[in-house]
Design a protein around this motif. Structure first.
Motif, PDB file in Angstrom:
ATOM      1  N   THR A 234      18.996 -18.143 -44.463  1.00  0.00           N
ATOM      2  CA  THR A 234      18.223 -18.855 -43.443  1.00  0.00           C
ATOM      3  C   THR A 234      18.093 -20.350 -43.741  1.00  0.00           C
ATOM      4  OG1 THR A 234      16.207 -18.140 -44.585  1.00  0.00           O
ATOM      5  CG2 THR A 234      16.902 -16.852 -42.688  1.00  0.00           C
ATOM      6  N   ALA A 235      18.055 -20.717 -45.017  1.00  0.00           N
ATOM      7  CA  ALA A 235      17.890 -22.135 -45.368  1.00  0.00           C
ATOM      8  C   ALA A 235      19.052 -22.991 -44.877  1.00  0.00           C
ATOM      9  CB  ALA A 235      17.736 -22.282 -46.884  1.00  0.00           C
ATOM     10  N   ALA A 236      20.199 -22.384 -44.655  1.00  0.00           N
ATOM     11  CA  ALA A 236      21.384 -23.153 -44.244  1.00  0.00           C
ATOM     12  C   ALA A 236      21.175 -23.850 -42.910  1.00  0.00           C
ATOM     13  CB  ALA A 236      22.606 -22.242 -44.172  1.00  0.00           C
ATOM     14  N   MET A 237      20.351 -23.275 -42.041  1.00  0.00           N
ATOM     15  CA  MET A 237      20.228 -23.829 -40.693  1.00  0.00           C
ATOM     16  C   MET A 237      19.580 -25.210 -40.688  1.00  0.00           C
ATOM     17  SD  MET A 237      17.143 -21.695 -38.884  1.00  0.00           S
ATOM     18  CE  MET A 237      15.446 -21.761 -39.479  1.00  0.00           C
ATOM     19  N   HIS A 238      18.955 -25.599 -41.802  1.00  0.00           N
ATOM     20  CA  HIS A 238      18.307 -26.904 -41.881  1.00  0.00           C
ATOM     21  C   HIS A 238      19.226 -27.983 -42.455  1.00  0.00           C
ATOM     22  CE1 HIS A 238      14.612 -24.907 -40.828  1.00  0.00           C
ATOM     23  NE2 HIS A 238      14.688 -24.119 -41.887  1.00  0.00           N
ATOM     24  N   CYS A 239      20.451 -27.619 -42.780  1.00  0.00           N
ATOM     25  CA  CYS A 239      21.357 -28.567 -43.447  1.00  0.00           C
ATOM     26  C   CYS A 239      22.744 -28.490 -42.816  1.00  0.00           C
ATOM     27  CB  CYS A 239      21.426 -28.261 -44.941  1.00  0.00           C
ATOM     28  SG  CYS A 239      22.560 -29.339 -45.848  1.00  0.00           S
ATOM     29  N   LYS A 240      23.092 -29.501 -42.045  1.00  0.00           N
ATOM     30  CA  LYS A 240      24.396 -29.509 -41.368  1.00  0.00           C
ATOM     31  C   LYS A 240      25.545 -29.464 -42.371  1.00  0.00           C
ATOM     32  CE  LYS A 240      27.283 -32.111 -38.154  1.00  0.00           C
ATOM     33  NZ  LYS A 240      28.440 -32.160 -39.063  1.00  0.00           N
ATOM     34  N   LYS A 241      25.390 -30.140 -43.501  1.00  0.00           N
ATOM     35  CA  LYS A 241      26.451 -30.159 -44.505  1.00  0.00           C
ATOM     36  C   LYS A 241      26.736 -28.744 -45.023  1.00  0.00           C
ATOM     37  CE  LYS A 241      27.822 -32.494 -48.794  1.00  0.00           C
ATOM     38  NZ  LYS A 241      27.407 -33.481 -49.835  1.00  0.00           N
ATOM     39  N   THR A 242      25.678 -27.984 -45.223  1.00  0.00           N
ATOM     40  CA  THR A 242      25.852 -26.608 -45.698  1.00  0.00           C
ATOM     41  C   THR A 242      26.483 -25.740 -44.623  1.00  0.00           C
ATOM     42  OG1 THR A 242      23.962 -26.836 -47.185  1.00  0.00           O
ATOM     43  CG2 THR A 242      24.663 -24.595 -46.656  1.00  0.00           C
ATOM     44  N   MET A 243      26.058 -25.927 -43.385  1.00  0.00           N
ATOM     45  CA  MET A 243      26.670 -25.161 -42.300  1.00  0.00           C
ATOM     46  C   MET A 243      28.149 -25.520 -42.152  1.00  0.00           C
ATOM     47  SD  MET A 243      23.718 -24.709 -39.376  1.00  0.00           S
ATOM     48  CE  MET A 243      23.296 -26.455 -39.219  1.00  0.00           C
ATOM     49  N   ASP A 244      28.467 -26.773 -42.319  1.00  0.00           N
ATOM     50  CA  ASP A 244      29.876 -27.187 -42.284  1.00  0.00           C
ATOM     51  C   ASP A 244      30.667 -26.510 -43.403  1.00  0.00           C
ATOM     52  OD1 ASP A 244      29.420 -28.842 -40.115  1.00  0.00           O
ATOM     53  OD2 ASP A 244      29.247 -30.668 -41.308  1.00  0.00           O
ATOM     54  N   LEU A 245      30.050 -26.424 -44.588  1.00  0.00           N
ATOM     55  CA  LEU A 245      30.696 -25.786 -45.734  1.00  0.00           C
ATOM     56  C   LEU A 245      31.002 -24.317 -45.433  1.00  0.00           C
ATOM     57  CD1 LEU A 245      31.483 -25.805 -48.821  1.00  0.00           C
ATOM     58  CD2 LEU A 245      29.099 -25.112 -49.256  1.00  0.00           C
ATOM     59  N   LEU A 246      30.030 -23.606 -44.898  1.00  0.00           N
ATOM     60  CA  LEU A 246      30.218 -22.186 -44.594  1.00  0.00           C
ATOM     61  C   LEU A 246      31.301 -22.003 -43.526  1.00  0.00           C
ATOM     62  CD1 LEU A 246      26.467 -21.083 -44.554  1.00  0.00           C
ATOM     63  CD2 LEU A 246      28.142 -20.612 -46.346  1.00  0.00           C
ATOM     64  N   ARG A 247      31.301 -22.869 -42.543  1.00  0.00           N
ATOM     65  CA  ARG A 247      32.325 -22.777 -41.498  1.00  0.00           C
ATOM     66  C   ARG A 247      33.713 -23.058 -42.063  1.00  0.00           C
ATOM     67  NH1 ARG A 247      30.927 -26.785 -38.758  1.00  0.00           N
ATOM     68  NH2 ARG A 247      32.569 -28.190 -39.482  1.00  0.00           N
ATOM     69  N   GLU A 248      33.834 -24.130 -42.855  1.00  0.00           N
ATOM     70  CA  GLU A 248      35.145 -24.524 -43.383  1.00  0.00           C
ATOM     71  C   GLU A 248      35.715 -23.469 -44.330  1.00  0.00           C
ATOM     72  OE1 GLU A 248      34.201 -28.298 -45.052  1.00  0.00           O
ATOM     73  OE2 GLU A 248      33.895 -29.247 -43.086  1.00  0.00           O
ATOM     74  N   LYS A 249      34.832 -22.819 -45.102  1.00  0.00           N
ATOM     75  CA  LYS A 249      35.292 -21.782 -46.030  1.00  0.00           C
ATOM     76  C   LYS A 249      35.321 -20.401 -45.387  1.00  0.00           C
ATOM     77  CE  LYS A 249      34.229 -23.825 -50.536  1.00  0.00           C
ATOM     78  NZ  LYS A 249      35.584 -23.578 -51.088  1.00  0.00           N
TER      79      LYS A 249
END
Length: 333
Positions: A234-249
């Protein structure tokens, strides 16, 4: 609203489903838990009220309060026959939600300790029970073994990996999971053992991370544990960089809508994670986590999603994504 209501009532139940994040102990029908506990009434803690504490029907203040049912859930099973019945009753409930396959989690070590058997025997017990329930219900399965976050986690991992190897790498053991208090201390070399499981035993890796707001645990799961999936996240939704990381990987998040409200991982004022995940194209799968504890099943998690997003098309195609990101059939390993 009438279209959505009709969709909920007439279609959601019939959609084929996979559940990639569900704990065996949290999925045992509560009436059956009570029957087993009746055999050991003296073992139930004096401060535990079965009528009040066995189910979590409202949001709790924190994860610790949410986990109170495990004070008694970890007291069962006390025999191989009890385990057989636990798994069968659980799979019969899965069938009600039209679940076609399940990746079910269990810590296994407590079963060995409760029954004074080796980890190898405990694994044989649970795999046999899962096989029999699968044949009875037509639901396919894979077993994910959960390790608790603690200072002895490496010791536990050595026992688990050794037992899997001693049994000849059973194909239905498909993954490893790390769960528990995200603020607790874990051994520095724990990731080594997870990666050993991944690269030497061909096990998928999923990590409970970011469930209680710690973004660093998601980053650690990705970069250090080399996770294939993230539990809750759930914490990922507050950080675009982390969401980008999950999408890219292409690392899917196991989103548990009902559970995330009841653990207070998401408060009443928070939007559900899938709003941000859809916006930033983060891959995710809808999961139930502990359906019997909530007295609800995966159908209700689907209903939460449709009520929040009106995205009927997503749900009709979701089974394909569940298979893609599964350890049982998928592309992630």
């Amino acid at each position: 609203m009438s279209i959505i209501r009709n969709f909920e009532n007439d279609v959601i139940i019939n959609l084929p489903k996979g559940d990639l994040h569900v704990h065996l102990n949290g999925a045992i029908p509560s009436n059956f838990v009570r029957r087993l506990l009746e055999k050991i009434p003296d073992q139930i803690p004096s401060n535990f009220d079965l009528d009040k504490h066995l189910n979590i029907l409202e949001p709790q203040n924190n994860l610790f309060e949410y986990l109170k049912p495990w004070q008694v859930l970890n007291l069962i099973p006390r025999s191989k026959d009890d385990l057989e019945q636990i798994v069968l009753q659980t799979f019969l409930n899965f069938k009600l939600a039209n679940i076609k396959f399940v990746e079910i989690r269990n810590t296994i070590l407590y079963i060995a300790n409760l029954n004074n058997i080796t980890v190898e025997v405990a694994l044989i017990w649970i795999l046999t029970a899962l096989d029999n329930a699968s044949k009875s219900t037509g639901i396919d399965y894979g077993l994910i073994i959960t390790i608790r976050r603690s200072e002895q986690a490496c010791v536990d991992m050595i026992k688990i990996l050794s037992a899997i190897e001693n049994l000849g790498l059973p194909k239905k053991i498909i993954g490893l999971d790390l769960a528990g208090n995200e603020d607790s201390t874990i051994p520095e070399n724990l990731p080594f053992f997870f990666k050993k499981g991944k690269y030497e035993l061909n096990l998928g890796i999923t990590i409970h991370a970011g469930e209680t707001g710690n973004l660093n645990n998601i980053l650690e799961a990705v970069h250090v544990f080399e996770a294939d999936r993230i539990g809750h996240g759930t914490a990922a939704m507050h950080c675009k960089k982390t969401m980008d990381l999950l999408r890219e990987k292409d690392i899917a998040v196991e989103v548990c809508p009902i559970s995330n409200r009841r653990t207070n991982s998401l408060t009443e004022d928070d939007a559900y994670t899938f709003h941000q995940f859809l916006k930033y194209k983060v891959p995710f799968v809808l999961c139930s986590d502990n359906p019997a504890i909530h007295n609800l099943n995966l159908v209700e998690d689907y209903k939460v999603f449709i009520q929040e997003t009106n995205d009927i098309d997503f749900l009709t195609k979701h089974y394909k994504d569940q298979k893609k990101y599964s350890f049982l059939y998928g592309e992630v390993r």
